[in-house]
Write a protein that holds these residues in place. Structure first.
Motif, PDB file in Angstrom:
ATOM      1  N   LYS A   9      31.531  41.795  46.993  1.00 42.46           N
ATOM      2  CA  LYS A   9      30.068  42.401  46.168  1.00 42.46           C
ATOM      3  C   LYS A   9      29.941  42.372  44.078  1.00 42.46           C
ATOM      4  CE  LYS A   9      25.194  44.063  46.028  1.00 42.46           C
ATOM      5  NZ  LYS A   9      24.486  44.948  46.608  1.00 42.46           N
ATOM      6  N   SER A  10      30.884  43.916  44.554  1.00 37.06           N
ATOM      7  CA  SER A  10      31.095  43.937  42.774  1.00 37.06           C
ATOM      8  C   SER A  10      32.292  43.155  42.135  1.00 37.06           C
ATOM      9  CB  SER A  10      32.026  45.400  43.263  1.00 37.06           C
ATOM     10  OG  SER A  10      31.882  45.767  41.226  1.00 37.06           O
ATOM     11  N   CYS A  12      32.533  40.036  43.557  1.00 34.21           N
ATOM     12  CA  CYS A  12      31.432  38.430  42.585  1.00 34.21           C
ATOM     13  C   CYS A  12      30.019  38.775  41.753  1.00 34.21           C
ATOM     14  CB  CYS A  12      30.618  38.360  44.601  1.00 34.21           C
ATOM     15  SG  CYS A  12      32.028  37.471  45.577  1.00 34.21           S
ATOM     16  N   MET A  13      29.772  40.164  41.690  1.00 35.66           N
ATOM     17  CA  MET A  13      29.027  40.075  40.669  1.00 35.66           C
ATOM     18  C   MET A  13      29.907  39.654  39.209  1.00 35.66           C
ATOM     19  SD  MET A  13      25.477  40.277  41.853  1.00 35.66           S
ATOM     20  CE  MET A  13      24.658  41.340  40.527  1.00 35.66           C
ATOM     21  N   THR A  14      30.386  40.873  39.045  1.00 39.53           N
ATOM     22  CA  THR A  14      31.415  40.811  37.722  1.00 39.53           C
ATOM     23  C   THR A  14      31.708  39.958  37.636  1.00 39.53           C
ATOM     24  OG1 THR A  14      33.177  41.710  38.083  1.00 39.53           O
ATOM     25  CG2 THR A  14      31.825  43.402  37.478  1.00 39.53           C
ATOM     26  N   GLY A  16      30.414  36.548  38.660  1.00 42.79           N
ATOM     27  CA  GLY A  16      29.840  35.701  38.330  1.00 42.79           C
ATOM     28  C   GLY A  16      29.735  35.435  37.045  1.00 42.79           C
ATOM     29  N   ALA A  17      29.230  37.008  36.756  1.00 44.88           N
ATOM     30  CA  ALA A  17      28.325  37.437  35.148  1.00 44.88           C
ATOM     31  C   ALA A  17      29.305  37.551  33.722  1.00 44.88           C
ATOM     32  CB  ALA A  17      27.978  38.812  35.140  1.00 44.88           C
ATOM     33  N   SER A  18      30.788  37.273  34.940  1.00 47.90           N
ATOM     34  CA  SER A  18      31.679  36.772  33.616  1.00 47.90           C
ATOM     35  C   SER A  18      31.893  35.362  33.247  1.00 47.90           C
ATOM     36  CB  SER A  18      32.647  37.375  33.671  1.00 47.90           C
ATOM     37  OG  SER A  18      33.096  38.506  33.872  1.00 47.90           O
ATOM     38  N   SER A  19      32.045  34.346  34.637  1.00 50.92           N
ATOM     39  CA  SER A  19      31.632  33.118  34.214  1.00 50.92           C
ATOM     40  C   SER A  19      30.437  32.852  33.391  1.00 50.92           C
ATOM     41  CB  SER A  19      31.472  32.196  35.822  1.00 50.92           C
ATOM     42  OG  SER A  19      32.990  32.844  36.446  1.00 50.92           O
ATOM     43  N   ALA A  20      28.670  32.873  33.874  1.00 48.08           N
ATOM     44  CA  ALA A  20      28.207  33.005  33.255  1.00 48.08           C
ATOM     45  C   ALA A  20      28.068  33.234  31.845  1.00 48.08           C
ATOM     46  CB  ALA A  20      26.761  33.832  33.547  1.00 48.08           C
ATOM     47  N   ALA A  21      28.387  34.345  31.170  1.00 46.61           N
ATOM     48  CA  ALA A  21      28.780  34.195  29.352  1.00 46.61           C
ATOM     49  C   ALA A  21      29.707  33.574  29.024  1.00 46.61           C
ATOM     50  CB  ALA A  21      29.569  35.854  30.027  1.00 46.61           C
ATOM     51  N   PRO A  50      35.669  36.967  28.393  1.00 47.75           N
ATOM     52  CA  PRO A  50      35.754  36.202  29.837  1.00 47.75           C
ATOM     53  C   PRO A  50      36.720  35.415  30.196  1.00 47.75           C
ATOM     54  CG  PRO A  50      33.415  35.459  28.434  1.00 47.75           C
ATOM     55  CD  PRO A  50      34.790  36.208  27.402  1.00 47.75           C
TER      56      PRO A  50
END
Length: 112
Positions: A9-10, A12-14, A16-21, A50
């Motif tokens: 989960k961690s 995926c979140m980091t 995913g957030a890096s991909s969005a950034a 990122p």
């Protein structure tokens, strides 16, 4: 891959957030294709931060979990998926700089 639910989960979140950034930071530069390209270089550089983190995580950060895989066939498939993902992702920063190298229109398409 041998990751606990919380670790997965961690990650995926980091990631995913890096991909969005990466997308948020790089997209404004995509709109600049002629004229003063200095701003495009700035957006490219910012998006690479990122991007480099994601590549690092895929190849180094997940190496322990990949190596912990007991099934050699599964381990080989995971490694292949990691490398194919990284290699395919490397086309993005290369294609992004084409306009900054003077390639435009049909020349940029041929270079791709």
């Amino acid at each position: 891959m041998k990751l606990s639910g919380e670790e997965a989960k961690s990650k995926c979140m980091t990631l995913g957030a890096s991909s969005a950034a990466m997308i948020i930071l790089g997209y404004p530069g995509e709109l600049i294709v002629e004229g003063a390209l200095g701003a495009r270089w700035m957006y490219w550089f910012l998006a690479m931060i990122p991007f480099c983190y994601i590549v690092y995580e895929l190849l180094v950060g997940l190496a322990g979990a990949t190596n912990a895989e007991a099934n050699d066939n599964v381990k080989a498939l995971i490694l292949r998926a990691q490398w194919v993902t990284v290699i395919s992702w490397l086309t993005y920063p290369i294609v992004y700089v084409f306009p900054m190298l003077g390639l435009a229109g049909a020349n940029a398409v041929v270079a791709i």
